[in-house]
Design a protein around this motif. Structure first.
Motif, PDB file in Angstrom:
ATOM      1  N   ALA A 118       0.872  -1.169   0.000  1.00 16.60           N
ATOM      2  CA  ALA A 118       0.000   0.000   0.000  1.00 16.60           C
ATOM      3  C   ALA A 118       0.906   1.215   0.000  1.00 16.60           C
ATOM      4  O   ALA A 118       1.858   1.276   0.765  1.00 16.60           O
ATOM      5  N   VAL A 120       2.571   4.607  -2.679  1.00 12.93           N
ATOM      6  CA  VAL A 120       2.665   5.221  -3.990  1.00 12.93           C
ATOM      7  C   VAL A 120       2.799   4.119  -5.039  1.00 12.93           C
ATOM      8  O   VAL A 120       3.697   3.283  -4.953  1.00 12.93           O
TER       9      VAL A 120
ATOM     10  N   ASP B 359      -4.001  -2.736   8.414  1.00 15.75           N
ATOM     11  CA  ASP B 359      -2.903  -1.962   7.863  1.00 15.75           C
ATOM     12  C   ASP B 359      -3.359  -0.509   7.704  1.00 15.75           C
ATOM     13  O   ASP B 359      -4.204  -0.211   6.849  1.00 15.75           O
ATOM     14  N   VAL B 361      -1.918   1.971   6.429  1.00 10.66           N
ATOM     15  CA  VAL B 361      -1.570   2.557   5.133  1.00 10.66           C
ATOM     16  C   VAL B 361      -2.611   2.178   4.081  1.00 10.66           C
ATOM     17  O   VAL B 361      -3.023   2.992   3.262  1.00 10.66           O
ATOM     18  N   ALA B 362      -3.068   0.906   4.141  1.00  9.44           N
ATOM     19  CA  ALA B 362      -4.093   0.471   3.193  1.00  9.44           C
ATOM     20  C   ALA B 362      -5.396   1.225   3.439  1.00  9.44           C
ATOM     21  O   ALA B 362      -6.087   1.613   2.497  1.00  9.44           O
ATOM     22  N   GLU B 365      -5.036   4.589   2.048  1.00 10.76           N
ATOM     23  CA  GLU B 365      -5.075   4.572   0.591  1.00 10.76           C
ATOM     24  C   GLU B 365      -6.520   4.577   0.085  1.00 10.76           C
ATOM     25  O   GLU B 365      -6.844   5.235  -0.903  1.00 10.76           O
ATOM     26  N   PRO B 426       0.350  10.021   0.664  1.00 11.91           N
ATOM     27  CA  PRO B 426       1.559   9.331   1.135  1.00 11.91           C
ATOM     28  C   PRO B 426       2.795  10.235   1.015  1.00 11.91           C
ATOM     29  O   PRO B 426       3.712   9.960   0.255  1.00 11.91           O
ATOM     30  N   GLN B 429       6.534   8.862   1.867  1.00 17.56           N
ATOM     31  CA  GLN B 429       7.081   7.928   0.876  1.00 17.56           C
ATOM     32  C   GLN B 429       7.568   8.678  -0.358  1.00 17.56           C
ATOM     33  O   GLN B 429       8.615   8.353  -0.917  1.00 17.56           O
TER      34      GLN B 429
END
Lengths: 262, 448
Positions: A118, A120, B359, B361-362, B365, B426, B429
């Motif tokens: 998950a 970029v 998660d 981050v998921a 997203e 994000p 990143q």
């Protein structure tokens, strides 16, 4: 009466400026090479930058001056390169058409996904995060940084692995520069053998992770009549200058990692 | 000087209650230990053992290659099984020494020998630290002997011991300060011996009252040392934040902490310095926290380096019954690295394993939208950068603007901007990617 004066004044100003323009134009004239424009006409004109110059105008000037070879444009066909050489008045150098080749065949069926990613959706960002969702640490990530780099719609991600469309690829090498895993190389177009795997891991390890990987068995090297195939550790490599494209290696390859391009 | 806090920063839920009151336990290292050779900043170490060699606990197995590099010692006794590529925490194959544990823990000769620090010269202290392979244990893994040997030691005014531990969920430094306060002050005394004009300051966040009390007791009566309690805010533990609160000085472009008269070391590193010099122990064991809602019993452990993460997780009794956590992170949730495999060895600079059922981050997203231009990221950046503009530059691949106009290379990747972003972008990143792209372009420029 007033309108006549106005016409006269504007007319005189126009005449003076016209004369001044012609005079400065003569005085500060820059000699241009007429061949430059001719060469520019022969170049593709999409300013892809694959030649290393700022664009087609820049490379045309460099070719006209003799700073760059007549086949400096990697995108031009050999016919075009010959025409450019003719304009420059030099003999055409042998220009071979190259196409990109992805040295990984580990698609969704051949290998497996071991982690979810998950973040970029870009290969370069993913490679830096160290997040490789695939079982093999060396394979194609499949986020399509190469697809984004290609200006000719010649590379696509199919089932999680990048695949080149040989008929559209012009061999500019932009996809190879974009790939963080360095999986893409330029090989001569036409019949030649190539290894669709980049894993330097041992054969047992490769077999565990991917059914399309090169296991370093060396059968290909034994088959080759031209000694074009060698083993670099446990990974087969093809010397494209020696390969005659007989296809014996690809026929015998147990994992079909060795392929014969069309 | 001695301010309460720095500019910027965020207040993420800290999750420290899960493990903060649990004392250290030993972690059984298992049968196979993996020592990556690049577990510090600088050149990877060079292996000095071969497959089949028998090694003892504390024996040197890889030697520093060049000045900015560090020795690596085996944490157990056993046989060298292989010197081969294994995936490190980044999922990248790295040359590693694999040792099969014989379970005897036979110590190498000389390890554990008591040394009186009063008899040592500065050079001997530095040599002992270098020999032990001590590196920054807070996360970066910078070789300590290099940090402690600046050009002009007289110019160092502050030796800062970083016990802020601002990263959520991690509690091992807290426990270390409570249980080993005397060893930390011992290590600080050794560092102060190297810098004649320096004062020692232990910086601790206010959410660790027991650690503050323990360290204050340990510093009592020592006139060159004091404890400075600071407001709880992330990223207080960043090197620049620590320097900023204590000295009021700011590390500007191209400066090192030494240029501001400071040396900053994590509490674990300071203890490792003490053990290295006074007990002749190489750095083979480190405090470690296993926490998060995806762990059956969160705990603080003393983990031998090279122990696979799987064994560390087993020491915390694995996942809760019937649960299948989605996210495993080496480190804390703000700055840690997501793991794709548990078969890698714990390195000197890994301080935690955090496990989450979902998660985040998921989830982020799924909710991601376009940038709202609210500017919250600009407010929370501890360095005063403009993450919103930096992200826009990276997204259109304008790395030149990122580097030269927006000073993106100064980003410490603390993740405050990403945490606060209401559009769930994000950001960190993108910045990590851009920093690597700029660095790669520079390397290419240098060789071309």
């Amino acid at each position: 009466m007033d309108i006549l004066i106005a016409t006269l004044v504007v007319g005189v100003i126009g005449l003076v400026l016209g004369v001044a323009l012609v005079a400065t134009g003569r005085k500060f004239r820059v000699e241009t090479d007429p061949r430059e424009a001719e060469i520019r006409e022969l170049l593709p004109g999409n300013n892809c930058g694959a030649c290393g110059y700022a664009g087609c105008d820049a490379v045309a000037a460099a070719i006209a001056k003799g700073e760059a070879p007549a086949n400096a444009c990697p995108v031009c066909s050999s016919g075009k390169a010959e025409q450019i050489a003719a304009v420059r008045g030099v003999a055409a150098q042998a220009a071979e058409r190259h196409v990109a080749f992805v040295r990984c065949g580990g698609d969704c069926e051949k290998t497996s996904v071991t982690a979810q990613y998950a973040g970029v959706a870009d290969c370069r960002a993913a490679a830096l995060a160290g997040l490789n969702p695939w079982a093999c640490a060396h394979g194609c990530l499949g986020f399509g940084s190469c697809v984004e780099a290609c200006q000719y719609d010649a590379i696509h991600v199919v089932d999680g692995v990048a695949v080149v469309d040989d008929s559209k690829c012009v061999g500019c090498g932009l996809c190879a520069a974009a790939c963080p895993k360095h999986l893409i190389e330029l090989i001569p177009a036409g019949k030649t053998a190539a290894v669709r795997c980049s894993s330097p891991d041992k054969g047992t390890e490769v077999r565990k992770l991917c059914s399309a990987g090169c296991i370093g068995c060396g059968i290909c090297a034994k088959q080759c009549p031209d000694e074009a195939v060698t083993l670099d550790g446990t990974l087969a490599r093809v010397d494209n200058t020696k390969c005659a494209g007989c296809g014996k290696c690809a026929e015998k390859c147990p994992t079909h990692a060795m392929v014969l391009t069309k | 000087m001695f301010k309460k806090t720095f500019t910027g920063g965020v207040h993420p839920p800290d999750g420290k209650a899960l493990a903060r009151d649990l004392p250290f336990r030993a972690c059984p290292p298992g049968e196979e230990l993996i020592f990556p050779l690049n577990q510090h900043i600088g050149k990877p170490a060079r292996p000095v053992v071969q497959k089949g060699d028998h090694v003892l606990a504390g024996q040197l197995i890889a030697e520093a290659e060049g000045f900015v590099s560090a020795n690596i010692a085996s944490s157990v006794s056993g046989t060298v099984k292989a010197v081969e590529n294994r995936r490190n925490v980044f999922g990248v194959p790295a040359l590693s020494i694999v040792i099969e544990n014989d379970g005897q823990d036979t110590p190498a000769p000389g390890v554990g020998a008591r040394v009186d620090p009063a008899e040592l010269t500065k050079e001997e202290i530095l040599a002992a630290i270098q020999k032990a392979g001590v590196v920054g244990m807070g996360g970066a893994g910078f070789p300590t002997h290099v940090k402690l040997a600046p050009k002009n030691p007289e110019a160092i005014e502050f030796v800062l011991v970083n016990g802020a531990e601002c990263e959520p969920y991690i509690t091992c430094d807290d426990r270390l300060m409570r249980n080993f306060s005397e060893e930390i002050t011992g290590g600080l005394e050794l560092m102060l011996a190297l810098f004649p004009n320096a004062r020692g300051v232990v910086v601790i966040e206010e959410n660790k009252p027991e650690a503050i009390a323990a360290m204050t007791d340990a510093c009592a009566g020592k006139d060159r040392m004091r404890v400075h309690a600071v407001q709880t805010k992330y990223p207080q533990g960043g090197e620049r934040s620590v320097i900023s609160v204590v000295t009021g000085r700011h590390i500007k472009l191209g400066m090192l902490p030494a240029d501001a008269g400071c040396v900053v070391e994590n509490v674990s590193t300071v203890r490792a310095i003490y053990r290295a010099v006074c007990h002749s122990e190489p750095l083979t064991e480190r405090p470690f926290t296993v926490s998060g809602d995806g762990v059956a019993s969160p705990c603080n452990l003393l983990v031998k380096t090279g122990t696979p993460f799987l064994k560390v997780l087993e020491a915390a009794e694995g996942f809760p019954e019937g649960a299948s956590p989605e996210k495993l992170i080496c480190g804390g949730p703000m700055m840690g690295i997501a793991l794709s495999s548990l078969e890698t060895g714990v390195c000197k600079n890994n301080n935690a394993l955090t496990v989450f059922l979902r998660d985040p981050v998921a989830l982020a997203e799924e909710q991601q939208t376009a940038c709202l231009r609210c500017g919250r990221c600009n407010q929370v950046c501890p360095l005063g950068l403009t993450p919103q503009m930096m992200a826009a530059a990276v997204e259109r691949k304008d790395f030149d603007r990122f580097e030269k106009k927006l000073y993106g290379m100064e980003c410490i990747a603390c993740g405050s901007c990403t945490y606060i972003c209401p559009a769930k972008r994000p950001l960190m990143q993108l910045f990590k990617q851009a920093k690597a792209e700029v660095a790669a372009a520079k390397r290419k420029g240098a060789t071309a």
